[in-house]
Design an enzyme around this catalytic site. Structure first.
Site, mmCIF file in Angstrom:
data_model
loop_
_atom_site.group_PDB
_atom_site.id
_atom_site.type_symbol
_atom_site.label_atom_id
_atom_site.label_comp_id
_atom_site.label_asym_id
_atom_site.label_seq_id
_atom_site.Cartn_x
_atom_site.Cartn_y
_atom_site.Cartn_z
ATOM 1 N N CYS A 181 23.895 17.235 -82.019
ATOM 2 C CA CYS A 181 23.446 17.146 -80.630
ATOM 3 C C CYS A 181 23.933 15.961 -79.817
ATOM 4 C CB CYS A 181 21.922 17.211 -80.589
ATOM 5 S SG CYS A 181 21.354 18.837 -81.117
ATOM 6 N N PHE A 182 23.933 14.754 -80.357
ATOM 7 C CA PHE A 182 24.226 13.594 -79.502
ATOM 8 C C PHE A 182 25.548 13.760 -78.742
ATOM 9 C CE2 PHE A 182 21.511 10.053 -81.679
ATOM 10 C CZ PHE A 182 20.386 10.599 -81.092
HETATM 11 P P1 NAD Z 1 21.125 26.575 -85.019
HETATM 12 O O1 NAD Z 1 22.568 26.909 -84.902
HETATM 13 O O2 NAD Z 1 20.601 25.983 -86.274
HETATM 14 O O3 NAD Z 1 20.262 27.896 -84.743
HETATM 15 C C1 NAD Z 1 20.487 28.750 -83.690
HETATM 16 C C2 NAD Z 1 20.210 30.173 -84.163
HETATM 17 O O4 NAD Z 1 20.246 31.076 -83.042
HETATM 18 C C3 NAD Z 1 21.259 30.705 -85.157
HETATM 19 O O5 NAD Z 1 20.607 31.058 -86.358
HETATM 20 C C4 NAD Z 1 21.857 31.921 -84.457
HETATM 21 O O6 NAD Z 1 22.186 32.980 -85.334
HETATM 22 C C5 NAD Z 1 20.739 32.325 -83.516
HETATM 23 N N1 NAD Z 1 21.156 33.144 -82.398
HETATM 24 C C6 NAD Z 1 22.212 32.967 -81.553
HETATM 25 N N2 NAD Z 1 22.249 33.964 -80.635
HETATM 26 C C7 NAD Z 1 21.202 34.783 -80.892
HETATM 27 C C8 NAD Z 1 20.697 35.975 -80.289
HETATM 28 N N3 NAD Z 1 21.284 36.502 -79.226
HETATM 29 N N4 NAD Z 1 19.608 36.549 -80.807
HETATM 30 C C9 NAD Z 1 19.003 36.021 -81.900
HETATM 31 N N5 NAD Z 1 19.416 34.891 -82.509
HETATM 32 C C10 NAD Z 1 20.513 34.276 -82.019
HETATM 33 O O7 NAD Z 1 20.784 25.630 -83.785
HETATM 34 P P2 NAD Z 1 19.637 24.501 -83.712
HETATM 35 O O8 NAD Z 1 20.097 23.256 -84.374
HETATM 36 O O9 NAD Z 1 18.345 25.110 -84.105
HETATM 37 O O10 NAD Z 1 19.644 24.195 -82.139
HETATM 38 C C11 NAD Z 1 19.144 25.127 -81.219
HETATM 39 C C12 NAD Z 1 19.015 24.444 -79.870
HETATM 40 O O11 NAD Z 1 18.054 23.383 -79.961
HETATM 41 C C13 NAD Z 1 20.293 23.777 -79.356
HETATM 42 O O12 NAD Z 1 20.321 23.906 -77.967
HETATM 43 C C14 NAD Z 1 20.126 22.323 -79.744
HETATM 44 O O13 NAD Z 1 20.821 21.459 -78.869
HETATM 45 C C15 NAD Z 1 18.630 22.132 -79.568
HETATM 46 N N6 NAD Z 1 18.035 21.078 -80.403
HETATM 47 C C16 NAD Z 1 18.417 20.927 -81.714
HETATM 48 C C17 NAD Z 1 17.801 19.962 -82.504
HETATM 49 C C18 NAD Z 1 18.192 19.746 -83.939
HETATM 50 O O14 NAD Z 1 17.688 18.797 -84.543
HETATM 51 N N7 NAD Z 1 19.039 20.553 -84.550
HETATM 52 C C19 NAD Z 1 16.772 19.178 -81.965
HETATM 53 C C20 NAD Z 1 16.394 19.378 -80.639
HETATM 54 C C21 NAD Z 1 17.037 20.347 -79.872
HETATM 55 C C1 UGA Z 2 18.399 13.444 -82.329
HETATM 56 C C2 UGA Z 2 17.217 12.828 -81.563
HETATM 57 O O1 UGA Z 2 16.722 11.700 -82.289
HETATM 58 C C3 UGA Z 2 16.107 13.857 -81.392
HETATM 59 O O2 UGA Z 2 15.054 13.298 -80.598
HETATM 60 C C4 UGA Z 2 16.671 15.089 -80.703
HETATM 61 O O3 UGA Z 2 15.678 16.085 -80.579
HETATM 62 C C5 UGA Z 2 17.822 15.622 -81.504
HETATM 63 O O4 UGA Z 2 18.831 14.604 -81.648
HETATM 64 C C6 UGA Z 2 18.504 16.795 -80.872
HETATM 65 O O5 UGA Z 2 18.432 16.989 -79.684
HETATM 66 O O6 UGA Z 2 19.164 17.474 -81.656
HETATM 67 P P1 UGA Z 2 18.937 13.916 -84.872
HETATM 68 O O7 UGA Z 2 20.343 14.060 -84.383
HETATM 69 O O8 UGA Z 2 18.384 14.986 -85.722
HETATM 70 O O9 UGA Z 2 17.947 13.752 -83.634
HETATM 71 O O10 UGA Z 2 18.801 12.556 -85.702
HETATM 72 P P2 UGA Z 2 18.736 11.004 -85.283
HETATM 73 O O11 UGA Z 2 17.725 10.359 -86.113
HETATM 74 O O12 UGA Z 2 18.652 10.822 -83.827
HETATM 75 O O13 UGA Z 2 20.152 10.474 -85.779
HETATM 76 C C7 UGA Z 2 21.357 10.857 -85.137
HETATM 77 C C8 UGA Z 2 22.511 10.076 -85.724
HETATM 78 O O14 UGA Z 2 22.438 8.698 -85.350
HETATM 79 C C9 UGA Z 2 22.554 10.088 -87.256
HETATM 80 O O15 UGA Z 2 23.889 10.193 -87.684
HETATM 81 C C10 UGA Z 2 21.969 8.741 -87.620
HETATM 82 O O16 UGA Z 2 22.369 8.285 -88.885
HETATM 83 C C11 UGA Z 2 22.528 7.887 -86.505
HETATM 84 N N1 UGA Z 2 21.756 6.639 -86.264
HETATM 85 C C12 UGA Z 2 20.458 6.690 -85.899
HETATM 86 C C13 UGA Z 2 22.404 5.399 -86.375
HETATM 87 O O17 UGA Z 2 23.608 5.337 -86.690
HETATM 88 N N2 UGA Z 2 21.682 4.265 -86.127
HETATM 89 C C14 UGA Z 2 20.372 4.307 -85.758
HETATM 90 O O18 UGA Z 2 19.789 3.227 -85.533
HETATM 91 C C15 UGA Z 2 19.750 5.547 -85.633
#
Ligand code: NAD
Ligand code: UGA
Length: 458
Positions: free
Chosen positions: A276-277
């Site tokens: 994500c970042f």
């Molecule tokens: P992911 O790839 O793990 O999961 C997404 C799922 O959606 C997949 O399993 C895919 O098959 C399914 N999908 C896609 N199109 C579809 C459809 N039309 N119908 C049904 N299923 C469908 O993704 P994720 O990591 O869960 O991220 C999802 C969203 O949440 C992203 O926008 C991401 O930026 C955001 N987000 C992720 C995290 C994280 O920690 N991974 C944290 C906060 C927000």
């Molecule tokens: C990050 C945010 O922390 C969540 O709040 C957000 O929901 C999420 O992205 C998202 O939108 O997907 P995540 O990527 O799962 O969560 O994990 P983090 O703990 O944020 O770490 C991200 C990366 O930064 C990792 O590679 C971690 O090792 C690195 N990191 C983190 C550093 O290098 N230094 C730090 O001090 C903290």
């Protein structure tokens, strides 16, 4: 058949959809919670003993709720028809083609979802943006949904997810805040209240914050940008520390105790990774550019540039420390996941480092307690890479170890034993600053960490 108070659906059974819905089902046994995905294999895994996502505490919650009020399914159409509240947690990766390639968010999956909802719905629905999307996406979602021929009412709500991987269950149970944004019309506010009510089952009311839909959408991108910015800031400082005999951990401690700054997210590292970042900052940069805000775009783009620089710098440090050639040298990568306590390797710095080392003709041995399967897939076709679950075996015969992931177990290994089994001179590059560097130096290692003068034997 049980009569549930609400019928909630989540489209997308990934890292967000699965754990988030498991928590709602766990905290709200009065609701029926279904997670649906087009990926049948993933749904089969959610229904098995081997879940597709590793998160501490997730297995227990899924095991207890599954089949009671938590269901994993593949029939999107039927599930949409049956639900009144629909979370959308599909993937929104960086666009890899056409206009905005490499920068903008690829919205094809969520758009397809909006169309699927419109086609299947025959009763009013609240549609919740759980995925991270550009600000103003709700407008497009509303347009697609309201272009149906029938008269079904849809309310679009923004409820971005802030969980971090590895701590997802704790973050979901005790969130710093839950954000719910809506249109500020009578109907919009009513839908907002329905969503607030779900979280109010376990989240203290003062931690559930409400806003306009646009502020909510934008807050998610900005939160990730600020978090990543802190890491790039301390990583930039780490480069200066290495030139000036300062220690980045001491600097981080000194600035972090200022209550205006706070101490978290100041761990200098080989670079941030994760799905994500980078994608969210590039998305923010693209948005700024498309609104003509080039100075603002450049400012945020700097966060990503420093991150790339940090990874390149790490490999260059290894190269110069090891007498400017890595050809034929064996290097163990301790960790491949993008952070500890997850098997996720999306955009992990370890991938970029592994590829650079192989380009230098090194032999790479990857070890990781949870991410070896993903590492194998990510490095498929790359030669001179081996995989080994046991870190002691991975290090045997190696010239160097590079710590890529801050797994606790790597700080607890017997480094005397490891040193004895390695080629000499032996090097350790601690890309996470988790090891006891003085002790390693005493054992005989040449120790290179992030943001600290190297400790090399003459
Ligand atoms: P992911 O790839 O793990 O999961 C997404 C799922 O959606 C997949 O399993 C895919 O098959 C399914 N999908 C896609 N199109 C579809 C459809 N039309 N119908 C049904 N299923 C469908 O993704 P994720 O990591 O869960 O991220 C999802 C969203 O949440 C992203 O926008 C991401 O930026 C955001 N987000 C992720 C995290 C994280 O920690 N991974 C944290 C906060 C927000
Ligand atoms: C990050 C945010 O922390 C969540 O709040 C957000 O929901 C999420 O992205 C998202 O939108 O997907 P995540 O990527 O799962 O969560 O994990 P983090 O703990 O944020 O770490 C991200 C990366 O930064 C990792 O590679 C971690 O090792 C690195 N990191 C983190 C550093 O290098 N230094 C730090 O001090 C903290």
């Amino acid at each position: 058949m049980t009569n549930f108070a609400k019928n909630i659906l989540c489209i997308g059974a990934g890292y967000v959809g699965g754990p988030t819905m498991a928590m709602i089902a766990h905290k709200c046994p009065q609701y029926k919670v279904t997670v649906v995905d087009i990926n049948h294999e993933k749904i089969a895994q959610w229904n098995s003993d081997r879940l597709p996502v590793y998160e501490p505490g997730l297995d227990e919650i899924v095991r207890a709720a599954r089949g009671r009020n938590l269901f994993f399914e593949t029939d999107v159409e039927r599930c949409v028809r049956e639900a009144s509240i629909i979370f959308v947690a599909v993937n929104t990766p960086t666009k890899a083609y056409g206009a905005g390639a490499g920068m903008a968010a690829d919205l094809q999956y969520w758009e397809k979802t909006a169309r699927q909802i419109r086609e299947a719905a025959d009763s009013p629905k609240i549609v919740i943006e759980k995925c991270t999307i550009p600000v103003k996406t709700a407008l497009a979602m509303e347009k697609i949904l309201s272009s149906a021929y029938g008269s079904v009412r849809f309310d679009v709500i923004s409820n971005p997810e802030f969980l971090a991987e590895g701590t997802a269950m704790r973050d979901l149970e005790f969130p710093d805040r839950v954000l719910v944004g809506s249109r500020e019309t009578g109907q919009g506010l009513k839908a907002r209240r329905e969503v607030v009510d779900i979280y109010a089952n376990w989240v203290p009311r003062e931690r559930i914050i409400e806003s306009s839909i646009w502020s909510s959408e934008l807050s998610k991108l900005v939160a990730n940008a600020f978090l990543a910015q802190r890491i790039s800031s301390i990583n930039a400082v780490s480069a200066l520390c290495e030139k000036t005999d300062a220690d980045v951990r001491e600097v981080a401690r000194a600035i972090g105790l200022d209550s205006r700054l706070g101490s978290r997210f100041l761990n200098a590292s080989v670079g941030f990774g994760g799905s994500c970042f980078k994608k969210d900052i590039l998305n923010l940069v693209y948005l700024c550019r498309s609104y003509g805000l080039s100075e603002v775009a450049d400012y945020w783009e700097g966060v990503v540039k420093i991150n790339e620089y940090q990874k390149e710098r790490f490999v260059l440090t290894m190269l110069s420390a090891m007498f400017n050639t890595l050809a034929g040298k064996r290097i163990a990568l301790f960790g491949f996941a993008f952070k500890a306590d997850t098997g996720d390797t999306r955009d992990t710095p370890a991938l970029c480092i592994a590829k650079s080392l192989v380009e230098e003709r090194a032999e790479v041995v990857v070890t990781d307690p949870k991410a070896l399967e993903n590492a194998r897939a990510d490095l498929a076709g790359v030669e001179r890479v081996a995989y080994e679950i046991d870190p002691y075996k991975a290090a045997r015969g190696c010239d160097a170890i590079a710590v890529m992931t801050e797994w606790k177990l790597y700080a607890e290994l017997d480094y005397e034993r490891i040193y004895a089994s390695m080629a000499k001179p032996a090097f350790i590059f601690d890309g996470r600053n988790i090891l006891d560097h003085e002790r390693l130096f005493e054992i005989g290692f040449n120790v290179f960490s992030i943001g600290k003068t190297p400790m090399a034997h003459a």
